[in-house]
Each structure stands twice: as structure tokens, then as C-alpha cells.
Design a protein around this motif. Structure first.
Motif, mmCIF file in Angstrom:
data_model
loop_
_atom_site.group_PDB
_atom_site.id
_atom_site.type_symbol
_atom_site.label_atom_id
_atom_site.label_comp_id
_atom_site.label_asym_id
_atom_site.label_seq_id
_atom_site.Cartn_x
_atom_site.Cartn_y
_atom_site.Cartn_z
ATOM 1 N N LEU A 40 0.821 -1.209 0.000
ATOM 2 C CA LEU A 40 0.000 0.000 0.000
ATOM 3 C C LEU A 40 0.855 1.259 0.000
ATOM 4 O O LEU A 40 0.505 2.257 -0.650
ATOM 5 C CB LEU A 40 -0.943 -0.019 1.201
ATOM 6 C CG LEU A 40 -2.050 -1.072 1.125
ATOM 7 C CD1 LEU A 40 -2.721 -1.248 2.477
ATOM 8 C CD2 LEU A 40 -3.075 -0.707 0.056
ATOM 9 N N ALA A 44 0.727 4.058 -2.987
ATOM 10 C CA ALA A 44 0.510 5.478 -2.701
ATOM 11 C C ALA A 44 1.598 6.344 -3.311
ATOM 12 O O ALA A 44 1.329 7.449 -3.802
ATOM 13 C CB ALA A 44 0.438 5.699 -1.194
ATOM 14 N N LEU A 98 -3.825 2.896 5.732
ATOM 15 C CA LEU A 98 -3.190 3.128 4.432
ATOM 16 C C LEU A 98 -4.164 2.864 3.291
ATOM 17 O O LEU A 98 -4.207 3.602 2.303
ATOM 18 C CB LEU A 98 -1.953 2.228 4.286
ATOM 19 C CG LEU A 98 -0.697 2.679 5.024
ATOM 20 C CD1 LEU A 98 0.327 1.552 5.046
ATOM 21 C CD2 LEU A 98 -0.103 3.920 4.364
ATOM 22 N N LEU A 102 -5.586 5.932 1.006
ATOM 23 C CA LEU A 102 -4.832 5.938 -0.245
ATOM 24 C C LEU A 102 -5.344 7.078 -1.136
ATOM 25 O O LEU A 102 -6.553 7.172 -1.377
ATOM 26 C CB LEU A 102 -4.993 4.597 -0.970
ATOM 27 C CG LEU A 102 -3.959 4.335 -2.070
ATOM 28 C CD1 LEU A 102 -2.648 3.856 -1.461
ATOM 29 C CD2 LEU A 102 -4.468 3.292 -3.062
ATOM 30 N N THR A 106 -9.995 3.244 -4.763
ATOM 31 C CA THR A 106 -9.765 1.856 -4.373
ATOM 32 C C THR A 106 -11.054 1.059 -4.518
ATOM 33 O O THR A 106 -12.129 1.542 -4.188
ATOM 34 C CB THR A 106 -9.259 1.755 -2.920
ATOM 35 O OG1 THR A 106 -10.203 2.381 -2.043
ATOM 36 C CG2 THR A 106 -7.914 2.437 -2.766
#
Length: 261
Positions: A40, A44, A98, A102, A106
Motif C-alpha cells: 500500500l 501510494a 493506508l 490511499l 480503491t
């Protein structure tokens, strides 16, 4: 398929984080938590990643926390159980935070059972797409536990407080069709179409300006806790940043050039 508990790949701007222990129905243990955090953080930071899809290998999305890990935790000396659990919770919360924060769209592509922590992980995504055979259960109560992966935050915001209490208290299984009807998820697709449908939706959602998407998401995710005035104030700050981006300048220039024709 790799024997790693997490498979992370990027194709055409769409990252996929795949839970990958199908023989155990993709449970989350300490090693998986660590690899989720790493993947993750990579998603990012990578400017080529425009959106993220989370899914599972095999017949399950995620069976939740690893029961063998739970057994090991309880076998520790009594005076160590609480502190060890506190540290493990910190890693779980880091991974979920996270995912939730993000700065890109997602999607949870739920291919089967999403139970306990697995359900929390799915709900931490911006959107949930489920295969027709998928089902969800807040199964913590069956283990003498409470939702600890963000479910008590995410679920009431999707289905309302009373529905959330009923699902947490009962721990009952919710099929894809019922989950869609109550607003727990956004889309249901045939099992065979899940992977391609999730990727196509991710591309659609991430086609716009990356800075604008990230800034809009940062405000929207906090909007239910903010006053109208606070939302306008945070939006003004975000818009000021948007004014400076190359995407905004290029869009205005293209519009003006087209209007001259």
C-alpha cells in the motif's frame, strides 16, 4: 501463482493487491499485515498507479484473522497477551488506514467470503464490487471479539447504525444481493466477470486529474464529521491547489482552443 501471501502487480495504471493463501481462504497473519503495508505504501507513492483493486486468490476474498495466530497469541504468558495484542492491533490499523487513506480510487473485488477482518478490509475501500457468489459476515462475535479493522467506522456509514448493529451483533452471513440492497456494497457482477469488471471500473474512476481525485477524496472521507462551513473551507484549500496543477491549465487551454474553432 506466487507462494507469497500477498501478490502486488501494476498493469496499465491499475495496481492489484491480491491476498494469496487460497488453501487457508486468505487469512491475515503478521507476515501478511507487513506485506500489505509495504504494498500500500508502494501504491501510494508510485505516480504510475492511478487506482487500486484489492481481491483474493481462489474461492475466498479473506477469511479474516489467522486462527493459528490467535492460538499462538493466547498461548503466550498471561502478562504478555494484552501488550502483544496491542502491538498487533497497531499493525492492523496501519494497514487499514493506508488502504482507507490511499490518495487514489480503491475497489474491493470480493470473489468469495469476506469474513471478520476480511469484511473490514473490503469496507475500507472506496467501493466494493462483489461476485454473485460472494458473501460478507462480521464474524467477530463468534470468536468473542469485536470488529477491530475499521468495520465499526465503515459499516454504519454504509448501511446506517441500526443495520450495522444487527450485522455486528448477529454475525450473520449476508449474500451479495442483500449487501447490494442495503447499501453495503456498490455492484454485483457474475463471478466470471469480476476481475475484468473491477479493472474496467478502476480505469473509469481514475481517468481524471490525479491531484483533483486525491484532494476530493481527502475532503469527502472527512465530510460526515465536518460542518457545512468546514467542508467549504477544506474545499477552498484543495481548489487552490488544483488551480496550480498542470492538468487544470491544460484543460482550460484545450477548452479555449476548441472554442476558437
Amino acid at each position: 501463482m506466487s507462494d507469497s501471501p500477498i501478490v502486488f502487480a501494476v498493469e496499465d495504471g491499475i495496481a492489484t493487491l491480491r491476498l494469496n493463501r487460497p488453501e487457508r481462504r486468505n487469512p491475515i497473519d503478521d507476515a501478511t499485515r507487513g506485506m500489505m503495508i509495504e504494498a500500500l505504501e508502494t501504491a501510494a507513492a508510485d505516480p504510475t498507479v492511478r487506482a487500486l483493486v484489492v481481491t483474493g486468490t481462489g474461492s475466498a476474498f479473506c477469511a479474516g484473522g489467522d486462527l493459528r495466530g490467535m492460538q499462538q497469541r493466547l498461548s503466550a504468558p498471561p502478562e504478555e497477551v494484552a501488550f502483544n495484542g496491542w502491538r498487533r492491533q497497531g499493525r492492523t490499523h496501519r494497514a487499514v488506514a493506508l488502504l482507507h487513506n490511499l490518495p487514489k480510487p480503491t475497489i474491493a473485488a470480493v470473489n468469495g467470503a469476506a469474513a471478520g477482518l476480511g469484511c473490514d478490509v473490503a469496507l475500507a475501500c472506496d467501493f466494493v464490487m462483489a461476485a454473485e457468489s460472494a458473501h460478507f459476515t462480521m464474524s467477530f462475535v463468534a470468536r468473542g471479539l469485536i470488529p477491530d479493522g475499521g468495520g465499526m467506522y465503515f459499516l454504519p456509514r454504509r448501511v446506517g447504525l441500526a443495520h450495522a448493529k444487527e450485522l455486528v451483533f448477529s454475525g450473520r452471513r449476508v449474500g451479495a444481493a442483500e449487501a447490494l440492497a442495503m447499501g453495503m456494497i456498490e455492484r454485483v457482477v457474475p463471478d466470471a466477470d469480476l476481475t475484468c469488471s473491477a479493472a474496467a471500473w478502476a480505469k473509469e474512476l481514475s481517468a481524471g486529474s490525479q491531484p483533483a481525485l486525491a484532494l476530493a477524496k481527502s475532503v469527502l472521507d472527512r465530510s460526515l464529521e465536518m460542518s457545512f462551513e468546514d467542508v467549504l473551507a477544506e474545499g477552498a484549500k484543495a481548489q487552490a491547489i488544483c488551480y496550480t496543477t498542470g492538468e487544470h491549465r491544460a484543460s482550460v487551454a484545450a477548452f479555449l482552443e476548441k472554442s476558437k474553432r
